[in-house]
Write a protein that holds these residues in place. Structure first.
Motif, PDB file in Angstrom:
ATOM      1  N   ASN A 117      28.671  51.499  40.887  1.00  0.00           N
ATOM      2  CA  ASN A 117      28.262  50.642  39.774  1.00  0.00           C
ATOM      3  C   ASN A 117      26.780  50.840  39.478  1.00  0.00           C
ATOM      4  O   ASN A 117      26.377  50.903  38.315  1.00  0.00           O
TER       5      ASN A 117
ATOM      6  N   ASP B 218      30.260  37.595  36.800  1.00  0.00           N
ATOM      7  CA  ASP B 218      31.664  37.396  36.439  1.00  0.00           C
ATOM      8  C   ASP B 218      32.584  38.443  37.064  1.00  0.00           C
ATOM      9  O   ASP B 218      33.771  38.206  37.226  1.00  0.00           O
ATOM     10  N   ALA B 219      32.046  39.609  37.369  1.00  0.00           N
ATOM     11  CA  ALA B 219      32.867  40.685  37.919  1.00  0.00           C
ATOM     12  C   ALA B 219      32.798  40.721  39.452  1.00  0.00           C
ATOM     13  O   ALA B 219      32.874  41.791  40.055  1.00  0.00           O
TER      14      ALA B 219
ATOM     15  N   VAL C 251      35.552  42.729  41.463  1.00  0.00           N
ATOM     16  CA  VAL C 251      35.722  44.186  41.401  1.00  0.00           C
ATOM     17  C   VAL C 251      35.621  44.817  42.793  1.00  0.00           C
ATOM     18  O   VAL C 251      36.472  45.620  43.182  1.00  0.00           O
TER      19      VAL C 251
ATOM     20  N   THR D 145      43.256  49.783  34.270  1.00  0.00           N
ATOM     21  CA  THR D 145      41.920  49.547  33.717  1.00  0.00           C
ATOM     22  C   THR D 145      41.998  49.277  32.221  1.00  0.00           C
ATOM     23  O   THR D 145      41.354  48.350  31.708  1.00  0.00           O
TER      24      THR D 145
ATOM     25  N   LEU E 164      43.307  45.803  31.615  1.00  0.00           N
ATOM     26  CA  LEU E 164      42.280  44.787  31.887  1.00  0.00           C
ATOM     27  C   LEU E 164      41.277  44.694  30.749  1.00  0.00           C
ATOM     28  O   LEU E 164      40.878  43.604  30.343  1.00  0.00           O
ATOM     29  N   VAL E 165      40.879  45.844  30.214  1.00  0.00           N
ATOM     30  CA  VAL E 165      39.932  45.857  29.100  1.00  0.00           C
ATOM     31  C   VAL E 165      40.599  45.282  27.849  1.00  0.00           C
ATOM     32  O   VAL E 165      40.013  44.464  27.134  1.00  0.00           O
TER      33      VAL E 165
ATOM     34  N   VAL F  85      39.796  40.935  30.404  1.00  0.00           N
ATOM     35  CA  VAL F  85      39.428  40.560  31.772  1.00  0.00           C
ATOM     36  C   VAL F  85      38.100  41.213  32.157  1.00  0.00           C
ATOM     37  O   VAL F  85      37.270  40.620  32.832  1.00  0.00           O
ATOM     38  N   CYS F  86      37.908  42.443  31.722  1.00  0.00           N
ATOM     39  CA  CYS F  86      36.639  43.133  31.933  1.00  0.00           C
ATOM     40  C   CYS F  86      36.349  43.959  30.692  1.00  0.00           C
ATOM     41  O   CYS F  86      37.185  44.087  29.810  1.00  0.00           O
ATOM     42  N   ARG F  87      35.163  44.527  30.643  1.00  0.00           N
ATOM     43  CA  ARG F  87      34.798  45.334  29.487  1.00  0.00           C
ATOM     44  C   ARG F  87      33.943  46.501  29.966  1.00  0.00           C
ATOM     45  O   ARG F  87      33.340  46.460  31.033  1.00  0.00           O
ATOM     46  N   TYR F  88      33.923  47.534  29.145  1.00  0.00           N
ATOM     47  CA  TYR F  88      33.068  48.672  29.432  1.00  0.00           C
ATOM     48  C   TYR F  88      31.655  48.344  28.985  1.00  0.00           C
ATOM     49  O   TYR F  88      31.448  47.720  27.949  1.00  0.00           O
ATOM     50  N   THR F  89      30.672  48.805  29.764  1.00  0.00           N
ATOM     51  CA  THR F  89      29.284  48.560  29.386  1.00  0.00           C
ATOM     52  C   THR F  89      28.825  49.560  28.336  1.00  0.00           C
ATOM     53  O   THR F  89      27.883  49.311  27.612  1.00  0.00           O
TER      54      THR F  89
END
Length: 201
Positions: free
Chosen positions: A27, A47-48, A51, A147, A150-151, A155-159
């Motif tokens: 990360n 929030d993550a 992971v 993945t 989830l995106v 639930v999560c997002r790409y930066t």
């Protein structure tokens, strides 16, 4: 608890810790431009937070699955079975991750092909087994699909703002990560196999 079950649990715990540690380090490589920025501690509890434990659990499952599958198929992995090879494999995996984050490619196709070639090169240098290649492909497909789900569900997002750019390197990272965790899992299992062999003799 039997000796085999105790060994399995201890290997799983070691693989979990390695996987969680890898998720934090990778990360940093993917997201941060400098090592150990001031907001690092805050980002660990953001929030993550889930992971690292999720990656650790997946790493334990993959690392235990590789030697188990080798045993079931009867092809005990003999190619480069020493810790120095494992460490080189980890270094190449981190290098592939670094390349996906820091090198500017002309387009997504060039990025995808370059990372795919590097990932297959990692498999060829450190594994060379059919089961390892098959599991790596399976892990890449399943993990990429999960993945994307989830995106898609928020639930999560790409930066990275360029969604296609990120999608182009994700499968290669999962493939090479699966091969790397399989290599570590196989090396951890070597002592168990040698003990079992001694008991049979």
């Amino acid at each position: 608890m039997t000796a085999n079950a105790c060994s399995l649990v201890s290997r799983g715990l070691v693989l979990f810790i390695i996987g969680a540690f890898f998720s934090l380090v990778l990360n940093l490589i993917q997201v941060q431009r400098t090592f150990f920025p001031p907001e690092l501690i805050a980002s660990l509890f953001s929030d993550a937070w889930w992971v690292a434990p999720t990656v650790g659990t997946a790493a334990a499952a993959i690392g235990l699955l590789y030697p188990c599958l080798d045993q079931k198929l009867g092809e005990h992995h003999k190619y480069r079975r020493e810790w120095s090879s494992v460490m080189r494999c980890v270094a190449v995996f981190v290098g592939i991750n670094h390349a996906s984050a820091k090198i500017d490619y002309v387009n997504n196709l060039q990025l995808s092909l370059s990372l795919a070639i590097m990932s297959i090169g990692l498999w060829w240098l450190f594994d060379r087994s059919r089961s390892g290649f098959g599991l790596g492909i399976g892990i890449a497909v399943i993990a990429t699909f999960v993945t994307q789900l989830l995106v898609y569900n928020g639930v999560c997002r790409y930066t990275e703002p360029d969604y296609l750019y990120v999608r182009s390197w994700v499968p290669s990272i999962f493939f090479s990560g699966g091969v790397t965790m399989g290599k570590i899992g196989r090396q951890l299992a070597v002592a168990d196999y040698e003990d079992q062999k001694e008991h049979r003799d």
